[in-house]
Design a protein around this motif. Structure first.
Motif, PDB file in Angstrom:
ATOM      1  N   ASN A 189       0.849  -1.179   0.000  1.00  0.00           N
ATOM      2  CA  ASN A 189       0.000   0.000   0.000  1.00  0.00           C
ATOM      3  C   ASN A 189       0.890   1.236   0.000  1.00  0.00           C
ATOM      4  N   LEU A 190       0.529   2.244  -0.770  1.00  0.00           N
ATOM      5  CA  LEU A 190       1.438   3.374  -1.008  1.00  0.00           C
ATOM      6  C   LEU A 190       0.715   4.701  -0.863  1.00  0.00           C
ATOM      7  N   ILE A 191       1.329   5.624  -0.137  1.00  0.00           N
ATOM      8  CA  ILE A 191       0.854   6.998   0.000  1.00  0.00           C
ATOM      9  C   ILE A 191       1.973   7.915  -0.502  1.00  0.00           C
ATOM     10  N   ILE A 192       1.637   8.850  -1.411  1.00  0.00           N
ATOM     11  CA  ILE A 192       2.643   9.744  -1.994  1.00  0.00           C
ATOM     12  C   ILE A 192       2.278  11.185  -1.709  1.00  0.00           C
ATOM     13  N   LYS A 193       3.255  11.954  -1.255  1.00  0.00           N
ATOM     14  CA  LYS A 193       3.081  13.395  -1.094  1.00  0.00           C
ATOM     15  C   LYS A 193       3.719  14.094  -2.291  1.00  0.00           C
ATOM     16  N   GLY A 194       2.914  14.892  -3.000  1.00  0.00           N
ATOM     17  CA  GLY A 194       3.429  15.617  -4.147  1.00  0.00           C
ATOM     18  C   GLY A 194       2.325  15.922  -5.137  1.00  0.00           C
ATOM     19  N   ASN A 195       2.650  16.689  -6.164  1.00  0.00           N
ATOM     20  CA  ASN A 195       1.704  17.025  -7.219  1.00  0.00           C
ATOM     21  C   ASN A 195       1.128  15.745  -7.821  1.00  0.00           C
ATOM     22  N   ARG A 255      -3.254  -2.049 -13.925  1.00  0.00           N
ATOM     23  CA  ARG A 255      -3.341  -2.869 -12.717  1.00  0.00           C
ATOM     24  C   ARG A 255      -4.381  -2.389 -11.702  1.00  0.00           C
ATOM     25  N   VAL A 256      -4.944  -1.209 -11.891  1.00  0.00           N
ATOM     26  CA  VAL A 256      -5.836  -0.620 -10.886  1.00  0.00           C
ATOM     27  C   VAL A 256      -7.284  -1.013 -11.174  1.00  0.00           C
ATOM     28  N   LYS A 257      -7.941  -1.662 -10.230  1.00  0.00           N
ATOM     29  CA  LYS A 257      -9.319  -2.137 -10.421  1.00  0.00           C
ATOM     30  C   LYS A 257     -10.337  -1.024 -10.196  1.00  0.00           C
ATOM     31  N   LEU A 258     -10.072  -0.148  -9.240  1.00  0.00           N
ATOM     32  CA  LEU A 258     -11.028   0.924  -8.933  1.00  0.00           C
ATOM     33  C   LEU A 258     -10.285   2.235  -8.704  1.00  0.00           C
ATOM     34  N   ILE A 259     -10.743   3.283  -9.380  1.00  0.00           N
ATOM     35  CA  ILE A 259     -10.285   4.641  -9.092  1.00  0.00           C
ATOM     36  C   ILE A 259     -11.488   5.431  -8.603  1.00  0.00           C
ATOM     37  N   TYR A 260     -11.382   5.987  -7.391  1.00  0.00           N
ATOM     38  CA  TYR A 260     -12.427   6.876  -6.879  1.00  0.00           C
ATOM     39  C   TYR A 260     -11.829   8.265  -6.761  1.00  0.00           C
ATOM     40  N   VAL A 304     -10.961   2.825   4.157  1.00  0.00           N
ATOM     41  CA  VAL A 304     -11.943   1.789   3.831  1.00  0.00           C
ATOM     42  C   VAL A 304     -11.268   0.613   3.117  1.00  0.00           C
ATOM     43  N   ALA A 305     -10.350   0.920   2.199  1.00  0.00           N
ATOM     44  CA  ALA A 305      -9.645  -0.151   1.490  1.00  0.00           C
ATOM     45  C   ALA A 305      -8.891  -1.045   2.470  1.00  0.00           C
ATOM     46  N   MET A 306      -8.253  -0.443   3.453  1.00  0.00           N
ATOM     47  CA  MET A 306      -7.512  -1.235   4.431  1.00  0.00           C
ATOM     48  C   MET A 306      -8.461  -2.121   5.236  1.00  0.00           C
ATOM     49  N   LYS A 307      -9.589  -1.573   5.656  1.00  0.00           N
ATOM     50  CA  LYS A 307     -10.543  -2.341   6.454  1.00  0.00           C
ATOM     51  C   LYS A 307     -11.195  -3.460   5.637  1.00  0.00           C
ATOM     52  N   MET A 308     -11.274  -3.275   4.312  1.00  0.00           N
ATOM     53  CA  MET A 308     -11.901  -4.283   3.457  1.00  0.00           C
ATOM     54  C   MET A 308     -10.870  -5.155   2.748  1.00  0.00           C
ATOM     55  N   ASN A 309      -9.621  -5.064   3.177  1.00  0.00           N
ATOM     56  CA  ASN A 309      -8.543  -5.909   2.663  1.00  0.00           C
ATOM     57  C   ASN A 309      -8.325  -5.711   1.163  1.00  0.00           C
ATOM     58  N   ARG A 310      -8.394  -4.454   0.727  1.00  0.00           N
ATOM     59  CA  ARG A 310      -7.995  -4.082  -0.631  1.00  0.00           C
ATOM     60  C   ARG A 310      -6.645  -3.382  -0.559  1.00  0.00           C
ATOM     61  N   ARG A 311      -5.887  -3.481  -1.640  1.00  0.00           N
ATOM     62  CA  ARG A 311      -4.638  -2.723  -1.719  1.00  0.00           C
ATOM     63  C   ARG A 311      -4.959  -1.310  -2.187  1.00  0.00           C
ATOM     64  N   PHE A 312      -4.095  -0.343  -1.854  1.00  0.00           N
ATOM     65  CA  PHE A 312      -4.439   1.033  -2.208  1.00  0.00           C
ATOM     66  C   PHE A 312      -3.219   1.881  -2.513  1.00  0.00           C
ATOM     67  N   ILE A 313      -3.483   2.938  -3.290  1.00  0.00           N
ATOM     68  CA  ILE A 313      -2.525   4.014  -3.546  1.00  0.00           C
ATOM     69  C   ILE A 313      -3.259   5.327  -3.292  1.00  0.00           C
ATOM     70  N   GLY A 314      -2.621   6.231  -2.596  1.00  0.00           N
ATOM     71  CA  GLY A 314      -3.189   7.552  -2.358  1.00  0.00           C
ATOM     72  C   GLY A 314      -2.165   8.628  -2.674  1.00  0.00           C
ATOM     73  N   THR A 345     -12.819  -7.074  -5.299  1.00  0.00           N
ATOM     74  CA  THR A 345     -12.736  -8.179  -4.350  1.00  0.00           C
ATOM     75  C   THR A 345     -11.453  -7.992  -3.549  1.00  0.00           C
ATOM     76  N   GLU A 346     -11.248  -8.818  -2.575  1.00  0.00           N
ATOM     77  CA  GLU A 346     -10.064  -8.683  -1.719  1.00  0.00           C
ATOM     78  C   GLU A 346      -8.779  -8.697  -2.553  1.00  0.00           C
ATOM     79  N   HIS A 347      -7.852  -7.838  -2.151  1.00  0.00           N
ATOM     80  CA  HIS A 347      -6.521  -7.699  -2.760  1.00  0.00           C
ATOM     81  C   HIS A 347      -6.522  -6.921  -4.067  1.00  0.00           C
ATOM     82  N   ASP A 348      -7.701  -6.490  -4.559  1.00  0.00           N
ATOM     83  CA  ASP A 348      -7.720  -5.622  -5.736  1.00  0.00           C
ATOM     84  C   ASP A 348      -7.094  -4.273  -5.395  1.00  0.00           C
ATOM     85  N   MET A 349      -6.596  -3.577  -6.430  1.00  0.00           N
ATOM     86  CA  MET A 349      -5.924  -2.294  -6.242  1.00  0.00           C
ATOM     87  C   MET A 349      -6.919  -1.144  -6.374  1.00  0.00           C
ATOM     88  N   VAL A 350      -6.892  -0.225  -5.398  1.00  0.00           N
ATOM     89  CA  VAL A 350      -7.765   0.944  -5.376  1.00  0.00           C
ATOM     90  C   VAL A 350      -6.888   2.195  -5.369  1.00  0.00           C
TER      91      VAL A 350
END
Length: 648
Positions: A182-188, A203-208, A492-502, A474-479
């Protein structure tokens, strides 16, 4: 001064002609270059077009009489030299013009005249900060950026300060590797997205996206902590650049959900259609935002915003779906094969399906069941016996416990399992979003329970993201959410066992976003925690784009006096900051007209002259020992790991 990659390449080619185009080692004879370009001097043209970068940037293929012909876009190439003189001779000509032009040049350059409105690229639109906010992470950049000026802007960038957070290290520990976590990036966010491109394309299943809303006027209760009141064209271009790269990251059956206000929804729909194509439009979903307000324009309380949904998949793909807990029956006539009832009729009439116009008779009891003329049987008369023998048809008089008076289709649990098909998403999903279960107040209350309300306003409620993730992942999908804000999507992704990028560029990423995810790891019980039986756990890596000119931009923006601004600019000059190749900054500072300008105008001007290619250090800059000296060994190792140990 630092030249763009195009200008740097061109100069290196021109130097091969000795003193023809240089009066000394570094002073370019611009008029001579333009004169020879206008004359299509063979040796010069041959040398330029032999260079792949110049060829790819300034040539275009057209077909004439079934033959492909390459055309050199001479006027565009010459502009690189003509505008140099304008920027150096008069800083007032940095400004965008709206007026009379010919061939893309204003009438002070040519005699052929047409009315023209230059296109504002707004490729950066960096910080989206309110004009009166002094603790912003980036200024709001609003200027024309030509193609030749953005040749390095979107190259992959260096990451620094990579820190991993997990239950054993809630305060974080420096990390020198990246294992697709899981990845969090600070920047433009635009620049960061392009740094993700090689690793995450497809590779990303959902973008919100809770995008900055477009308002006709400033609305205090809806305003974000960044500037949500764009000029219309700038707002559309700002989103266009980001949606284009987002499209590349979507997986084959991935979807993107864009939350938008009433003001901007219809315009964004047209823009999104042009990017994803109208064939990829899934639907528009209303979301209730509040429970009504009396002091409203036209006496109508607009209590909904909207979610536009697009996909990378095909119409027959299961872009959305949900798991339905079905009730199965177990009977002696089908041991070890649980089954359920389903409708055995068709929506077509007996006139439309004459082969299904018959009385269905129960072979066991002889009881007949006449057809409904308006809804024929789903099974034709000549295939009834086959269906019955395979257990696909049942009758209510077969079982003492059975209710109902019509034959039914029998579907076995093993058949459901073999299909591995999700159930369709029905309107009850929409009702959850439109009946007040995901209103803004709920998100505000959740933030109140975690932080002081002053830390962040108008976060979306966790229930909204939970409902979306249930039907798209589903679980382990990338958000992915690159307008991360308070990190609702990631929580929410962490609580639902999804991988995430922010991705977030504002400073509250450290005080709100990261802190919220630390609380989630520790097991906080707000939002959807009880619904999913959240007990804590999970991990993520936080990293920052390595600032270069970005730091100077912030210093200029925060300067409160002319003296402070001059100190910043002098420090930039002494420190070898990267300026736009068309600007002689020292000459500008000595100009009496510049000295007479207001502080605000001087700041705006200095923001313009900074080379936007160099906001952050490019990954390729790690070849430079001077750059490596600014990084820790851990930083260097992390970047090599993230970018796949590829050669620099």
């Amino acid at each position: 001064m630092i030249d763009s990659k195009i200008m740097e390449t061109t100069k290196s080619i021109l130097k091969e002609f000795g003193n023809t185009y240089f009066s000394d080692k570094d002073t370019l004879k611009r008029n001579k270059v333009i004169e020879d370009l206008d004359a299509y001097t063979p040796m010069l043209m041959k040398a330029l077009l032999a260079n792949q970068l110049i060829h790819d940037t300034y040539t275009e293929s057209i077909v004439i009489d079934d033959k492909s012909v390459e055309i050199f876009k001479l006027n565009e190439f010459i502009e690189m030299f003509t505008y140099k003189e304008y920027w150096q001779d008069s800083y007032t000509k940095f400004e965008n013009k709206i007026g009379l032009t010919a061939g893309g040049k204003f009438i002070d350059e040519t005699a052929d005249v047409v009315l023209d409105f230059p296109f504002k690229d707004t490729v950066l639109k960096a910080g989206m900060t309110k004009e009166d906010q002094k603790d912003a992470d980036e200024p709001f950049l609003h200027e024309t950026i030509a193609k030749a000026e953005i040749d390095q802007l979107l190259e992959p960038k260096i990451f620094v300060n990579a820190t991993k957070y997990d239950k054993e290290n809630l305060e974080g520990v420096s990390t020198d590797k990246f294992d697709d976590e899981n990845l969090i990036i600070k920047g433009n966010n635009l620049i960061a997205l392009h740094s993700l491109k090689e690793r995450y394309t497809g590779r990303v299943k959902l973008i919100y996206l809770d995008v900055p809303y477009f308002f006709k006027k400033t609305i205090a209760e809806d305003a974000f902590k960044y500037n949500s009141n764009f000029h219309f064209s700038a707002w559309l271009t700002f989103l266009k650049n980001r949606l284009e790269i987002a499209k590349e990251l979507l997986s084959e059956k991935g979807s993107i959900w864009i939350n938008i206000s009433e003001d901007g929804m219809h315009y964004l729909k047209v823009l999104a259609d042009s990017i994803f194509t109208s064939d990829k439009f899934v639907g528009t979903i209303p979301r209730k935002t509040r429970n009504g307000k009396s002091d409203v324009p036209y006496n109508l309380s607009q209590d909904f915003d909207w979610i536009l949904v697009y996909t990378a998949g095909l119409e027959n793909d299961e872009i959305m779906g949900r798991e339905v807990k079905r009730q199965y029956l177990e009977t002696e006539d089908f041991p070890n094969r649980p089954w359920r009832k389903a409708d055995l009729t068709s929506q077509r009439t007996v006139q439309e399906r004459p082969n299904s116009n018959y009385t269905m008779v129960n072979p066991k009891t002889g009881k007949g069941y006449p057809v409904n003329p308006k809804r024929s049987w789903a099974v034709a008369k000549d295939t009834f016996q086959e269906w019955y023998e395979n257990g696909g048809i049942g009758f209510p008089d077969d079982y003492a416990f059975m209710s109902g008076d019509r034959p039914f289709r029998r579907i076995f649990k093993d058949e459901d399992n073999a299909k591995n098909k999700s159930s369709a998403v029905y309107s009850d999903f929409l009702l959850k979003l439109s009946n007040g279960k995901t209103i803004n107040k709920l998100g505000n209350d959740q933030i109140d329970n975690l932080f002081d309300r002053d830390d962040f306003d108008y976060a979306k409620p966790e229930e909204l993201l939970s409902e979306i993730m249930k039907v798209t992942t589903t679980e382990h999908d990338m958000v992915l959410d690159f307008f991360m804000g308070s990190a609702t999507t990631q929580a929410v992704a962490m609580k639902m066992n999804r991988r995430f990028i922010g991705i977030e560029q504002m400073d509250y990423i450290k005080t709100v976003s990261v802190e919220r995810l630390k609380k989630v790891i520790a097991g906080e019980q707000g939002g959807i925690s009880k619904d999913v039986n959240w007990q804590g756990g999970g991990s993520f890596v936080y990293a920052e784009l390595m600032e270069k000119n970005q730091g100077y931009l912030k210093d200029i923006q925060h300067a409160e006096t002319t003296k402070q601004l001059e100190d910043v600019v002098n420090r930039m000059i002494a420190g070898g900051a990267d300026f736009d190749f068309r600007v002689d900054v020292e000459k500008v500072m000595q100009d009496p007209e510049y000295q007479a300008m207001s502080l605000a105008d001087k700041k705006q001007l200095m923001i313009k002259v900074i080379d936007k290619n160099q906001l952050y250090y490019a990954y390729s800059d790690m070849e430079d020992r001077d750059v490596q000296e600014l990084m820790s060994e851990s930083d260097i190792a992390f970047n090599k790991s993230f970018y796949g140990e590829r050669d620099l």
